[in-house]
Design an enzyme around this catalytic site. Structure first.
Site, PDB file in Angstrom:
ATOM      1  N   GLY A  10      24.190  41.024 -55.530  1.00 52.13           N
ATOM      2  CA  GLY A  10      25.064  40.135 -54.757  1.00 52.13           C
ATOM      3  C   GLY A  10      24.288  39.244 -53.797  1.00 52.13           C
ATOM      4  O   GLY A  10      23.048  39.235 -53.777  1.00 52.13           O
ATOM      5  N   ILE A  12      23.902  39.084 -50.349  1.00 50.75           N
ATOM      6  CA  ILE A  12      23.007  39.639 -49.327  1.00 50.75           C
ATOM      7  C   ILE A  12      21.980  40.583 -49.971  1.00 50.75           C
ATOM      8  O   ILE A  12      20.803  40.581 -49.619  1.00 50.75           O
ATOM      9  CB  ILE A  12      23.825  40.367 -48.229  1.00 50.75           C
ATOM     10  N   SER A 124      30.638  45.431 -40.934  1.00 47.75           N
ATOM     11  CA  SER A 124      31.003  44.050 -40.622  1.00 47.75           C
ATOM     12  C   SER A 124      31.547  43.967 -39.206  1.00 47.75           C
ATOM     13  O   SER A 124      32.165  44.919 -38.696  1.00 47.75           O
ATOM     14  CB  SER A 124      32.091  43.618 -41.606  1.00 47.75           C
ATOM     15  N   TYR A 149      40.507  45.184 -46.198  1.00 43.80           N
ATOM     16  CA  TYR A 149      39.048  45.099 -46.336  1.00 43.80           C
ATOM     17  C   TYR A 149      38.371  45.651 -45.078  1.00 43.80           C
ATOM     18  O   TYR A 149      37.477  46.491 -45.143  1.00 43.80           O
ATOM     19  CB  TYR A 149      38.612  43.648 -46.575  1.00 43.80           C
ATOM     20  N   LYS A 153      35.838  49.167 -44.184  1.00 42.75           N
ATOM     21  CA  LYS A 153      34.567  49.225 -43.438  1.00 42.75           C
ATOM     22  C   LYS A 153      34.666  50.252 -42.305  1.00 42.75           C
ATOM     23  O   LYS A 153      33.754  51.039 -42.073  1.00 42.75           O
ATOM     24  CB  LYS A 153      34.215  47.842 -42.867  1.00 42.75           C
ATOM     25  N   ASN A 199      35.080  31.233 -47.347  1.00 40.52           N
ATOM     26  CA  ASN A 199      34.220  31.138 -46.164  1.00 40.52           C
ATOM     27  C   ASN A 199      33.789  29.697 -45.904  1.00 40.52           C
ATOM     28  O   ASN A 199      33.711  28.874 -46.810  1.00 40.52           O
ATOM     29  CB  ASN A 199      32.997  32.048 -46.319  1.00 40.52           C
TER      30      ASN A 199
HETATM   31  P1  NAD Z   1      28.669  40.229 -52.843  1.00 43.39           P
HETATM   32  O1  NAD Z   1      30.015  40.347 -53.450  1.00 43.39           O
HETATM   33  O2  NAD Z   1      27.848  39.036 -53.173  1.00 43.39           O
HETATM   34  O3  NAD Z   1      27.814  41.531 -53.188  1.00 43.39           O
HETATM   35  C1  NAD Z   1      28.394  42.796 -53.397  1.00 43.39           C
HETATM   36  C2  NAD Z   1      27.897  43.296 -54.752  1.00 43.39           C
HETATM   37  O4  NAD Z   1      28.444  44.587 -55.004  1.00 43.39           O
HETATM   38  C3  NAD Z   1      28.333  42.391 -55.906  1.00 43.39           C
HETATM   39  O5  NAD Z   1      27.173  42.036 -56.647  1.00 43.39           O
HETATM   40  C4  NAD Z   1      29.272  43.268 -56.734  1.00 43.39           C
HETATM   41  O6  NAD Z   1      29.170  42.985 -58.106  1.00 43.39           O
HETATM   42  C5  NAD Z   1      28.793  44.657 -56.373  1.00 43.39           C
HETATM   43  N1  NAD Z   1      29.786  45.734 -56.490  1.00 43.39           N
HETATM   44  C6  NAD Z   1      31.021  45.790 -55.953  1.00 43.39           C
HETATM   45  N2  NAD Z   1      31.591  46.966 -56.246  1.00 43.39           N
HETATM   46  C7  NAD Z   1      30.702  47.677 -56.980  1.00 43.39           C
HETATM   47  C8  NAD Z   1      30.703  48.970 -57.586  1.00 43.39           C
HETATM   48  N3  NAD Z   1      31.762  49.785 -57.492  1.00 43.39           N
HETATM   49  N4  NAD Z   1      29.603  49.352 -58.263  1.00 43.39           N
HETATM   50  C9  NAD Z   1      28.530  48.537 -58.390  1.00 43.39           C
HETATM   51  N5  NAD Z   1      28.460  47.326 -57.837  1.00 43.39           N
HETATM   52  C10 NAD Z   1      29.536  46.892 -57.136  1.00 43.39           C
HETATM   53  O7  NAD Z   1      28.836  40.368 -51.271  1.00 43.39           O
HETATM   54  P2  NAD Z   1      27.773  40.154 -50.116  1.00 43.39           P
HETATM   55  O8  NAD Z   1      28.206  38.997 -49.312  1.00 43.39           O
HETATM   56  O9  NAD Z   1      26.397  40.235 -50.641  1.00 43.39           O
HETATM   57  O10 NAD Z   1      28.099  41.448 -49.243  1.00 43.39           O
HETATM   58  C11 NAD Z   1      27.366  42.657 -49.369  1.00 43.39           C
HETATM   59  C12 NAD Z   1      28.009  43.703 -48.483  1.00 43.39           C
HETATM   60  O11 NAD Z   1      28.039  43.226 -47.141  1.00 43.39           O
HETATM   61  C13 NAD Z   1      29.458  44.015 -48.842  1.00 43.39           C
HETATM   62  O12 NAD Z   1      29.689  45.395 -48.646  1.00 43.39           O
HETATM   63  C14 NAD Z   1      30.255  43.205 -47.838  1.00 43.39           C
HETATM   64  O13 NAD Z   1      31.522  43.771 -47.588  1.00 43.39           O
HETATM   65  C15 NAD Z   1      29.358  43.284 -46.616  1.00 43.39           C
HETATM   66  N6  NAD Z   1      29.565  42.173 -45.669  1.00 43.39           N
HETATM   67  C16 NAD Z   1      29.490  40.891 -46.118  1.00 43.39           C
HETATM   68  C17 NAD Z   1      29.736  39.838 -45.231  1.00 43.39           C
HETATM   69  C18 NAD Z   1      29.709  38.407 -45.715  1.00 43.39           C
HETATM   70  O14 NAD Z   1      30.288  37.550 -45.030  1.00 43.39           O
HETATM   71  N7  NAD Z   1      29.068  38.081 -46.840  1.00 43.39           N
HETATM   72  C19 NAD Z   1      30.032  40.100 -43.887  1.00 43.39           C
HETATM   73  C20 NAD Z   1      30.063  41.427 -43.456  1.00 43.39           C
HETATM   74  C21 NAD Z   1      29.823  42.462 -44.366  1.00 43.39           C
HETATM   75  N1  UFG Z   2      37.185  27.906 -41.650  1.00 41.26           N
HETATM   76  C1  UFG Z   2      37.720  26.656 -41.781  1.00 41.26           C
HETATM   77  N2  UFG Z   2      37.909  26.167 -43.045  1.00 41.26           N
HETATM   78  C2  UFG Z   2      37.576  26.867 -44.164  1.00 41.26           C
HETATM   79  C3  UFG Z   2      37.015  28.146 -44.018  1.00 41.26           C
HETATM   80  C4  UFG Z   2      36.832  28.653 -42.739  1.00 41.26           C
HETATM   81  O1  UFG Z   2      38.043  25.991 -40.807  1.00 41.26           O
HETATM   82  O2  UFG Z   2      37.791  26.372 -45.283  1.00 41.26           O
HETATM   83  C5  UFG Z   2      36.941  28.442 -40.300  1.00 41.26           C
HETATM   84  C6  UFG Z   2      37.725  29.706 -39.997  1.00 41.26           C
HETATM   85  O3  UFG Z   2      38.997  29.401 -39.538  1.00 41.26           O
HETATM   86  C7  UFG Z   2      36.801  30.353 -38.951  1.00 41.26           C
HETATM   87  C8  UFG Z   2      35.398  29.927 -39.378  1.00 41.26           C
HETATM   88  O4  UFG Z   2      35.572  28.780 -40.193  1.00 41.26           O
HETATM   89  O5  UFG Z   2      37.067  29.817 -37.689  1.00 41.26           O
HETATM   90  C9  UFG Z   2      34.644  30.981 -40.180  1.00 41.26           C
HETATM   91  O6  UFG Z   2      35.457  31.407 -41.267  1.00 41.26           O
HETATM   92  P1  UFG Z   2      34.860  32.294 -42.448  1.00 41.26           P
HETATM   93  O7  UFG Z   2      35.964  32.521 -43.428  1.00 41.26           O
HETATM   94  O8  UFG Z   2      33.592  31.704 -42.952  1.00 41.26           O
HETATM   95  O9  UFG Z   2      34.446  33.634 -41.720  1.00 41.26           O
HETATM   96  P2  UFG Z   2      35.320  34.675 -40.904  1.00 41.26           P
HETATM   97  O10 UFG Z   2      34.679  34.792 -39.570  1.00 41.26           O
HETATM   98  O11 UFG Z   2      36.753  34.372 -40.943  1.00 41.26           O
HETATM   99  O12 UFG Z   2      35.124  35.988 -41.776  1.00 41.26           O
HETATM  100  C10 UFG Z   2      33.844  36.581 -41.890  1.00 41.26           C
HETATM  101  C11 UFG Z   2      33.706  37.324 -43.220  1.00 41.26           C
HETATM  102  C12 UFG Z   2      34.659  38.474 -43.297  1.00 41.26           C
HETATM  103  C13 UFG Z   2      34.536  39.324 -42.084  1.00 41.26           C
HETATM  104  C14 UFG Z   2      34.673  38.497 -40.822  1.00 41.26           C
HETATM  105  C15 UFG Z   2      34.475  39.286 -39.574  1.00 41.26           C
HETATM  106  O13 UFG Z   2      33.965  36.450 -44.293  1.00 41.26           O
HETATM  107  O14 UFG Z   2      34.345  39.255 -44.421  1.00 41.26           O
HETATM  108  O15 UFG Z   2      33.688  37.461 -40.841  1.00 41.26           O
HETATM  109  O16 UFG Z   2      33.187  39.745 -39.509  1.00 41.26           O
HETATM  110  F1  UFG Z   2      35.502  40.261 -42.110  1.00 41.26           F
END
Ligand code: NAD
Ligand code: UFG
Length: 337
Positions: A10, A12, A124, A149, A153, A199
């Site tokens: 994925g 990250i 998160s 979601y 967490k 996002n």
């Molecule tokens: P992502 O979806 O790109 O990566 C997650 C990966 O996990 C994917 O490749 C998916 O195929 C794999 N996956 C999901 N369920 C699975 C399973 N049961 N078995 C095997 N593989 C599985 O997401 P990301 O943005 O890289 O996020 C990684 C982690 O960080 C996640 O747990 C996410 O909730 C957490 N996180 C992400 C954000 C963000 O904004 N990206 C913020 C806070 C926390």
């Molecule tokens: N926003 C817009 N337009 C868009 C998308 C987002 O104006 O099309 C704004 C949102 O309203 C917010 C900011 O941009 O003010 C950031 O929004 P994101 O969706 O990028 O991020 P969030 O902070 O809402 O959510 C993120 C992660 C979630 C996590 C959360 C809290 O995507 O998984 O941070 O940590 F739960």
């Protein structure tokens, strides 16, 4: 030391894989491609210069995960695997609880059977819900999540804490990410959201590349300097390096520890749009739209604990975040497809 990255294909996980290899670790990646592509693994191997083992398995599949541990001999785990779309989690809560919680339980059972004691978990900032004050410290109240979601967490943090209490040799590090953005500086790997991005940063970059007509800025009447929502955007490579620092900590400690991974600086939606245009010289048309339900006004980290204890802090600038996002997006307008 051999580290398993669940969900390592994925966004990250792929960036973290490179940083672990750079730091001298052996890694193994397990992913079921539910939200990622084999091409990401291919490019990550290419960038790292290492053909690390990859297992196309569901982490909820105990037999297959057990076979992986037997074949590889895993010393520590970084558990990224999980479903992460806030809106989708409201439509499909059971799928989210099942995937995110089952995968963690199965992983802990298999770790126990193989004597693997160290785990770093992708939590998160969402566990803080709407914070009483900003910047948010790790000691702020958690659990007031606004969607399934976020609750997965929160629950997983509790489960991991209980596991560490029951086994005094375990080391659990909970990393609460703020808003990861950006991409590897090569532009070869990056965030590849399925469908219309939820996002902000992927929406900005897809608008810039012409895939979306205009950005909707959700709300311009928040109690923030310019009325738009404020977040703590962190470059994904800085975030990845935070995991390497956390692994060093986990190797030297037992028990549970929690760290915010953010920059400590909040930027508004309009700050992000302007910074993107300035760094890339590409226009991003936008319009104001109503607030998005569930959004909060401001969320940014107090990042001092990670600096003091892990010796880690974010180093990349907002310009780096925008430039690297654009490098990835412009070279790969359709992601890994
Ligand atoms: P992502 O979806 O790109 O990566 C997650 C990966 O996990 C994917 O490749 C998916 O195929 C794999 N996956 C999901 N369920 C699975 C399973 N049961 N078995 C095997 N593989 C599985 O997401 P990301 O943005 O890289 O996020 C990684 C982690 O960080 C996640 O747990 C996410 O909730 C957490 N996180 C992400 C954000 C963000 O904004 N990206 C913020 C806070 C926390
Ligand atoms: N926003 C817009 N337009 C868009 C998308 C987002 O104006 O099309 C704004 C949102 O309203 C917010 C900011 O941009 O003010 C950031 O929004 P994101 O969706 O990028 O991020 P969030 O902070 O809402 O959510 C993120 C992660 C979630 C996590 C959360 C809290 O995507 O998984 O941070 O940590 F739960």
């Amino acid at each position: 030391m051999k580290v398993l990255l669940t969900g390592g294909a994925g966004y990250i996980g792929s960036h973290t894989a490179i940083e672990f290899i750079k730091a001298g670790y052996d890694i193994v990646v397990a992913d079921n491609f539910s939200n990622s592509k084999p091409e990401a693994v291919r490019r990550t191997r290419e960038l790292a210069g290492v053909d690390f083992p990859f297992y196309n398995i569901d982490v909820c599949d105990k037999e297959k995960l057990d076979a992986l541990f037997s074949a590889e001999g895993i010393d520590a785990v970084v558990h990224f695997a999980g479903l992460k779309a806030v809106g989708e989690s409201c439509q499909k809560p059971l799928e989210y609880y099942k995937n995110n919680i089952d995968s963690t339980l199965v992983l802990l059972e298999v770790m126990k059977a193989h004597g693997t004691k160290r785990i770093i978990f992708s939590s998160s900032a969402t566990v803080y819900g709407a914070p009483d004050t900003v910047p948010i410290k790790e000691t702020a109240p958690v659990g007031r999540c606004t969607n399934p979601y976020g609750r997965t967490k929160y629950f997983i943090e509790q489960i991991l804490g209980d596991a560490a209490v029951a086994d005094g040799d375990m080391s659990v590090v909970l990393l609460r990410y703020f808003n990861p953005v950006g991409a590897h500086e090569s532009g070869r790997i990056g965030e590849d959201p399925a469908g219309i991005p939820n996002n902000l940063m992927p929406f900005i970059s897809q608008t810039a590349v012409g895939k979306r007509k205009e950005l909707s800025v959700f709300g311009n009447d928040y109690p923030t300097p310019d009325g738009t929502g404020v977040r703590d955007y962190i470059h994904v490579v800085d975030l990845a390096r935070g995991h390497v620092a956390a692994m060093g900590y986990a190797a030297a400690h037992t028990g549970v520890e929690v760290f915010n991974l953010g920059t400590g600086v909040g930027y508004s939606v309009l700050d992000m749009v302007k910074a993107f245009i300035k760094s890339t010289d590409v226009n991003v048309p936008y319009k104001f739209a109503p607030r998005r339900s569930g959004d909060i006004a401001e969320c940014y980290a107090d990042a001092t604990k990670a600096k003091e204890i892990l010796g880690w802090q974010a180093e990349k600038t907002l310009e780096d975040m925008c430039r690297d996002t654009w490098k990835w997006q412009s070279a790969n307008p359709n992601g890994y497809n």
